[in-house]
Every structure is written in C-alpha cells, then in structure tokens.
Design an enzyme around this catalytic site. Structure first.
Site, PDB file in Angstrom:
ATOM      1  N   ASP A   1       0.824  -1.208   0.000  1.00  0.00           N
ATOM      2  CA  ASP A   1       0.000   0.000   0.000  1.00  0.00           C
ATOM      3  C   ASP A   1       0.858   1.257   0.000  1.00  0.00           C
ATOM      4  O   ASP A   1       2.004   1.235   0.462  1.00  0.00           O
ATOM      5  CB  ASP A   1      -0.864   0.062   1.268  1.00  0.00           C
ATOM      6  CG  ASP A   1      -1.827  -1.094   1.350  1.00  0.00           C
ATOM      7  OD1 ASP A   1      -2.186  -1.626   0.294  1.00  0.00           O
ATOM      8  OD2 ASP A   1      -2.189  -1.456   2.481  1.00  0.00           O
TER       9      ASP A   1
HETATM   10  N1  URA Z   1      -1.369  -5.772   4.157  1.00  0.00           N
HETATM   11  C1  URA Z   1      -1.735  -4.466   4.193  1.00  0.00           C
HETATM   12  O1  URA Z   1      -2.686  -4.097   4.873  1.00  0.00           O
HETATM   13  N2  URA Z   1      -1.029  -3.601   3.440  1.00  0.00           N
HETATM   14  C2  URA Z   1       0.033  -3.941   2.697  1.00  0.00           C
HETATM   15  O2  URA Z   1       0.636  -3.098   2.048  1.00  0.00           O
HETATM   16  C3  URA Z   1       0.398  -5.292   2.682  1.00  0.00           C
HETATM   17  C4  URA Z   1      -0.322  -6.189   3.425  1.00  0.00           C
END
Ligand code: URA
Length: 268
Positions: A104
């Site tokens: 993310d």
């Molecule tokens: N889980 C999440 O919530 N975000 C990420 O970037 C990877 C795994």
C-alpha cells in the site's frame, strides 16, 4: 529510436533480412497501424509493435531486485493521480522492471521487482502460499484472545483469512508492536485483519517475503538479489499441488459455502 527490422530481430522474431520480408508482407503493426515501408524508425520504449497480431518485446536479461519501499509511493508503473511511484526509486536501472505484487501507499518495506514474468506468477499465485512477514504497530494493548483470532483467521470482505503466525514483539507510544506472517495477499489484508478486531494499524512494514529478508537495506534504496536468493525463489511451487488441484479445492470450498448458505437460508 531504432529501425523496425532491427527491433524485430532484437525480439528474436527473425534475422534482420527475414524481418524485412515479414514487414513487406504487411504482417507487422506499429501502434495498430500496418507498416510495409522499410526503414521506419520506432521508439522502442513507447511504441507497441505486433507481428501477426502478437505484441513483441526485446529479449532482455532477467533482473531481480529488492527495494525498501518508503511510505508515500504507489506500487504501480504509473499513477493516474500523479503520485510518486516505486518506479521513481529504480529509475537508475536501465532495464524495465515491474513490481511483484504490491504494498500500500502507506506501507513500507520489502518489495521485489523483476522483468521475469514466470517468477512473478509463481510468487503471486495464491496456490503457492508464499509467506510475507510484517511488523505492525497497532493501537491499544492486544489481548491473547485477539492474537488467537488472528492466528486462526479473521473474516474480512466476507472471507476468512488463512491461519497467520502472530507474535507480540514490543510496545510503542500507540500501543503494541507485533510481527505477523500471512500466506495470502488480499488487498490491505493486514490492516483489515486488525480493523476487524477493533485495532488500527498505525505503521506497517514488510520485513520478509518468500524467504528473503529486508535486513539493513536503507529506506528508498534497492539492491540486486544474489544468485542463491534468485535460485531459492525459482524453487517456489516446484513441490506443490498443481493449479488444477488448487482450482478443484477452491471450487469445493466455494460449493460447500454456497450449500451452507442455501441450507441456512432454508432453515431461517
Ligand atoms: N497488508 C496491508 O494491509 N497492506 C500492505 O501493504 C500489505 C499487506
């Protein structure tokens, strides 16, 4: 810019001479337009060249890198909102690479990039259960009950997550620091798992993936994987159930879910 027949040869379509014949036969398109003229120059970075309707690309050396992605970068090749992308951090690599899976915008840590499509497929296909370990800083004190629920699986977006390994590793100003290892890659999975149990993830960092460790790679920097690391990745899925078994298993669980739903609807 390079000549079209040279580009065809670089893509191993045919020798330059044979490529000229293929062009003159009207079998080659550039950005969808048939090109029959010899000597046309193309932009090998941006033009889309196809032979008999199939897009071709130059044979390139396979490259495997690990990036320590900072917060504030999108895991994509280009972002429609104009935000910085992880590609900005690897612009010093001459070959084109692509992110393997995603992190993310607000997550930092280990992100693999490669131009090896087969390996990307192996790492990202759920049938291979590739493990990913995160350090999460979450609000509040985490009870043993919450940890047990995370370990057993939590319902997010209508599905129960598969079992996770979870350990408390410390305390922070917000609450608790944990290490969590998951074997799936659903959208914002770790954040949603904690949210489902009433905790907000304040900071999330991926520290391991598929047996590789981020180690002391500075934030925003990348390094090439060693030969032994690449060889280890290439073993993923070699000793596993076939995709067919995976699909059958998925279908079975989908059908049983459907049947259970049907049953409970009839009973209610
Ligand atoms: N889980 C999440 O919530 N975000 C990420 O970037 C990877 C795994």
């Amino acid at each position: 810019m390079i000549r079209l027949q040279k580009y065809l040869a670089m893509c191993s379509v045919a020798s330059r001479r044979a490529s000229e014949k293929i062009i003159s036969e009207g079998r080659v398109t550039v950005n969808g337009e048939v090109v029959r003229l010899m000597g046309v120059q193309i932009d090998e970075e941006n033009d889309v060249v196809a032979v008999d309707g199939e897009v071709i690309r130059p044979d390139s050396k396979l490259i495997y890198i690990m990036l320590n992605k900072p917060v504030g970068f999108v895991t994509t090749v280009s972002d429609e909102k104009g935000r910085p992308t992880v590609m900005d951090l690897v612009s010093d690599i001459s070959q084109r690479v692509y992110p393997v899976g995603r992190l993310d915008y607000d997550t930092e840590g280990l992100l693999l990039l490669t131009n090896d499509g087969d390996l990307t497929y192996k790492i990202t296909h759920p049938k291979n259960d590739v493990s990913k370990t995160y350090v999460a800083e979450v609000t509040g004190n985490i009870s043993m009950d919450t940890i047990v629920q995370l370990r057993r699986g939590v319902v997010i977006d209508g599905y129960k997550t598969s079992p996770a390994e979870v350990e408390v590793i410390g305390a922070t100003q917000f609450g608790t620091k944990l290490e969590i290892t998951i074997h799936e890659g659903r959208n914002r999975q770790v954040r949603k798992m904690f949210e489902a149990l009433g905790c907000i993830v304040k900071k999330l960092k991926r520290v391991k993936e598929a047996g590789l460790t981020l180690g002391h790679l500075p934030v925003g920097k990348w390094r090439r994987l060693s030969e032994s690391e690449v060889n280890m990745l290439k073993k993923i899925g070699t000793n596993k159930k076939s995709s067919k078994d995976y699909r059958n298993q998925k279908n079975r669980s989908f059908n049983s879910k459907r049947n259970n739903n049907g049953k409970s609807m009839r009973n209610s």
